[in-house]
Design a protein around this motif. Structure first.
Motif, short mmCIF file in Angstrom:
data_model
loop_
_atom_site.label_atom_id
_atom_site.label_comp_id
_atom_site.label_asym_id
_atom_site.label_seq_id
_atom_site.Cartn_x
_atom_site.Cartn_y
_atom_site.Cartn_z
N VAL A 114 -0.51 4.97 -6.39
CA VAL A 114 -1.48 4.78 -5.30
C VAL A 114 -1.06 3.61 -4.41
CG1 VAL A 114 -3.85 4.07 -4.78
CG2 VAL A 114 -3.44 5.87 -6.46
N LEU A 115 -0.65 2.50 -5.01
CA LEU A 115 -0.21 1.36 -4.23
C LEU A 115 1.04 1.67 -3.42
CD1 LEU A 115 -0.80 -1.52 -6.81
CD2 LEU A 115 -2.12 -1.06 -4.72
N GLU A 116 1.95 2.45 -3.98
CA GLU A 116 3.16 2.84 -3.25
C GLU A 116 2.82 3.68 -2.03
OE1 GLU A 116 5.54 4.81 -6.15
OE2 GLU A 116 5.94 2.96 -7.28
N ARG A 117 1.81 4.51 -2.15
CA ARG A 117 1.43 5.36 -1.00
C ARG A 117 0.66 4.56 0.05
NH1 ARG A 117 -0.35 11.29 -2.98
NH2 ARG A 117 0.13 11.68 -0.80
N LEU A 118 -0.10 3.57 -0.41
CA LEU A 118 -0.82 2.74 0.56
C LEU A 118 0.12 1.78 1.28
CD1 LEU A 118 -4.09 1.86 -1.42
CD2 LEU A 118 -3.74 3.64 0.31
N TYR A 119 1.13 1.33 0.56
CA TYR A 119 2.10 0.38 1.14
C TYR A 119 3.51 0.88 0.88
CZ TYR A 119 -1.97 -2.64 1.43
OH TYR A 119 -3.21 -3.14 1.71
N PRO A 120 4.01 1.82 1.70
CA PRO A 120 5.33 2.41 1.46
C PRO A 120 6.47 1.39 1.54
CG PRO A 120 4.06 3.73 3.02
CD PRO A 120 3.32 2.44 2.84
N ASP A 121 6.30 0.34 2.34
CA ASP A 121 7.32 -0.70 2.44
C ASP A 121 7.29 -1.55 1.16
OD1 ASP A 121 8.62 -3.22 2.93
OD2 ASP A 121 8.55 -2.78 5.08
N LEU A 129 -3.26 7.42 6.95
CA LEU A 129 -4.54 6.89 6.48
C LEU A 129 -4.93 5.65 7.27
CD1 LEU A 129 -6.32 7.95 4.12
CD2 LEU A 129 -5.38 6.11 2.73
N ASN A 130 -6.17 5.65 7.78
CA ASN A 130 -6.67 4.52 8.55
C ASN A 130 -7.63 3.69 7.71
OD1 ASN A 130 -5.33 5.28 11.01
ND2 ASN A 130 -6.88 6.88 11.28
N SER A 131 -8.17 2.66 8.31
CA SER A 131 -9.18 1.85 7.63
C SER A 131 -10.36 2.73 7.22
CB SER A 131 -9.68 0.74 8.56
OG SER A 131 -8.65 -0.16 8.87
N GLY A 132 -10.96 2.40 6.08
CA GLY A 132 -12.11 3.18 5.62
C GLY A 132 -12.30 3.04 4.13
N GLU A 160 -9.01 -2.26 5.21
CA GLU A 160 -9.35 -2.82 6.51
C GLU A 160 -8.06 -3.28 7.19
OE1 GLU A 160 -11.41 -6.84 7.55
OE2 GLU A 160 -12.98 -5.33 7.33
N GLY A 161 -7.89 -2.90 8.45
CA GLY A 161 -6.70 -3.32 9.20
C GLY A 161 -5.51 -2.43 8.92
N ASP A 162 -4.37 -2.81 9.49
CA ASP A 162 -3.16 -2.00 9.33
C ASP A 162 -2.54 -2.23 7.95
OD1 ASP A 162 -0.76 -4.04 9.49
OD2 ASP A 162 -2.18 -4.64 11.06
N ARG A 163 -1.66 -1.29 7.58
CA ARG A 163 -1.04 -1.36 6.26
C ARG A 163 0.33 -2.04 6.30
NH1 ARG A 163 -1.04 4.29 3.62
NH2 ARG A 163 -1.15 5.18 5.70
N GLU A 164 0.63 -2.67 7.39
CA GLU A 164 1.86 -3.46 7.49
C GLU A 164 1.58 -4.94 7.23
OE1 GLU A 164 1.18 -1.05 9.98
OE2 GLU A 164 2.44 0.27 8.73
N VAL A 168 -18.05 -5.19 2.09
CA VAL A 168 -16.66 -5.57 1.86
C VAL A 168 -16.00 -6.04 3.14
CG1 VAL A 168 -14.44 -4.82 0.94
CG2 VAL A 168 -16.56 -3.88 0.00
N PRO A 169 -15.49 -7.29 3.17
CA PRO A 169 -14.82 -7.80 4.36
C PRO A 169 -13.34 -7.44 4.42
CG PRO A 169 -14.99 -9.54 2.75
CD PRO A 169 -15.65 -8.34 2.14
N GLY A 170 -12.78 -6.94 3.32
CA GLY A 170 -11.34 -6.67 3.31
C GLY A 170 -11.00 -5.55 2.36
#
Length: 439
Positions: free
Chosen positions: A287-294, A49-52, A69-73, A257-259
């Motif tokens: 949903v949060l776990e899938r957006l941020y697996p780390d 999943l990319n920004s969007g 927005e931006g990377d998920r790391e 939305v800026p972020g």
């Protein structure tokens, strides 16, 4: 920002087309797609999943929409807000048709903490979700809204109950059996067969072989109405809490939305929230776990994020002002209400309230305060559930209203617009403006 007249037009359209939680999620999805959001499915991979702008629906009545927005790391804060899609109602039983004294009646269960007396002598319609098989034996699920008046709950004449005006208790089993019509038959008709014909009339493009089951609710088909000498009031069904759902939805759609921003529309708040799509379930956390697996990055995101729980509040009733804490009496058209409770029935703290007040100031919106009397029990919201589930800093707010949980509720014509403006301001805020200060 959306002006007031456009806001009212949008609100009326949204609520009038949303007789059940399933319709709330469906209509929200339609608006999100029109605004450029892409639907995701939980059964698909989100790994790349990319920004969007995206949204996902769970079990037809719960929805989460978000912008990335931006990377998920990188652990950037999320501007998060939540509400609930369901309202107290009368749910149709699995085998509902009854025949008494030549009258065809419909068996129902009470859903949530409904104020029952106002349901009598109203025109009632049916809406919800129907499961059915096509000619090839494939299973389908379809939304249904009959829209027209089909039933009523007739009151017993005062001549037959002289104590009717002296607080007579209602028996949910025997008194709440709506009238559907008249029949000279010796047995009631098949409800699923009637549903099959109704589906075929409303959905001419589908071929229904057999209706298997349903989740249907009674509702009043009368639309929202603007009343008052100056049009300063709005009356209608399900304002708790579709008004909040609409404010969050339009605030997100309207925002530049800026972020990272997110709205969470949970189902089943009125019956405890302990469902897969409810606030006590895993919807938001998964949903949060899938957006941020780390896990480390995810916890950093949550620690920097802020959650606004929006659920309508009790405005002071002019005939029953004694039911309110004397120094905390929210008024209609005086802005959103901060809700606090010493026993954490609301998740508001002095710090989270301060952040919300700062957003109101920026949006040029008035703000009020509600605290329950010490000698009365306090209700709750999805706020404490969400806060305890994921550990996010949370504030509980709501639009003031009268007749909460009635079939027809009353709000001020400005307050939902105020809330939407605050939400848009929140979603447009810089990252630093949504991070709580520390001691």
């Amino acid at each position: 920002m959306m002006d007031h007249s456009k806001y009212l037009e949008s609100l009326f359209s949204f609520v009038d087309q949303s007789p059940t939680s399933f319709h709330v999620a469906s209509n929200a999805a339609t608006r999100l797609e029109a605004a450029g959001f892409t639907r995701l499915y939980e059964a698909d991979s989100w790994r790349h999943l990319n920004s969007g702008k995206f949204f996902v629906i769970r079990h037809d009545g719960g929805l989460i929409a978000f912008t990335l927005e931006g990377d998920r790391e990188t652990p950037r804060p999320f501007r998060m807000a939540g509400s609930h899609t369901d309202s107290p109602s009368l749910r149709v039983r699995p085998q509902p048709m009854q025949l008494h004294q030549g009258c065809l009646q419909l068996g129902v269960e009470v859903y949530g903490g409904a104020l029952l007396a106002p349901w009598f002598d109203r025109n009632l319609s049916l809406a919800g979700r129907v499961g059915w098989l096509d000619e090839q034996g494939e299973l389908h699920s379809t939304l249904l809204d009959c829209k027209r008046a089909l039933a009523t709950l007739p009151s017993l004449a005062i001549h037959l109950d002289r104590e009717a005006n002296n607080g007579r208790a209602l028996n949910k089993q025997t008194d709440l059996v709506p009238l559907l019509g008249l029949s000279a038959e010796s047995s009631p008709p098949d409800f699923t067969q009637w549903l099959k014909e109704e589906l075929k009339k409303q959905k001419t493009e589908i071929s229904v072989a057999e209706v298997l089951d349903f989740d249907l609710f009674l509702y009043e088909p009368q639309p929202l109405t603007q009343i008052g000498l100056e049009g300063e009031l709005i009356t209608g069904s399900r304002l708790d809490n579709q008004l909040s759902c609409h404010a969050l939805l339009q605030g997100l759609i309207n925002a530049e939305v800026p972020g990272n921003a997110m709205i969470v529309l949970n189902d089943h708040e009125e019956v405890g929230s302990a469902t897969p799509s409810g606030a006590q379930g895993p919807f938001l956390s998964t949903v949060l776990e899938r957006l941020y697996p780390d896990p480390d990055v995810r916890q950093q995101v949550i620690a920097r994020s802020f959650f606004i729980s929006a659920d309508n509040a009790h405005a002071v009733h002019p005939n029953f002002a004694g039911k309110h804490e004397p120094d905390h009496m929210p008024k209609l058209n005086q802005g959103p209400v901060l809700k606090t409770n010493a026993n954490q029935r609301y998740a508001t703290t002095g710090v989270t309230a301060s952040l919300f007040r700062s957003l109101c100031k920026k949006a040029e919106v008035p703000c009020q305060q509600f605290v329950m009397r010490n000698d009365m029990a306090c209700g709750s919201t999805i706020g404490p559930l969400t806060a305890s589930q994921i550990g996010v800093a949370t504030v509980d707010v709501g639009v003031p209203q009268l007749a909460m949980h009635s079939i027809r509720e009353t709000v001020g014509h400005l307050d939902g617009w105020y809330l939407m403006r605050v939400m848009q301001t929140f979603f447009e805020a810089e990252d630093a403006a949504v991070c709580l200060p520390e001691l």
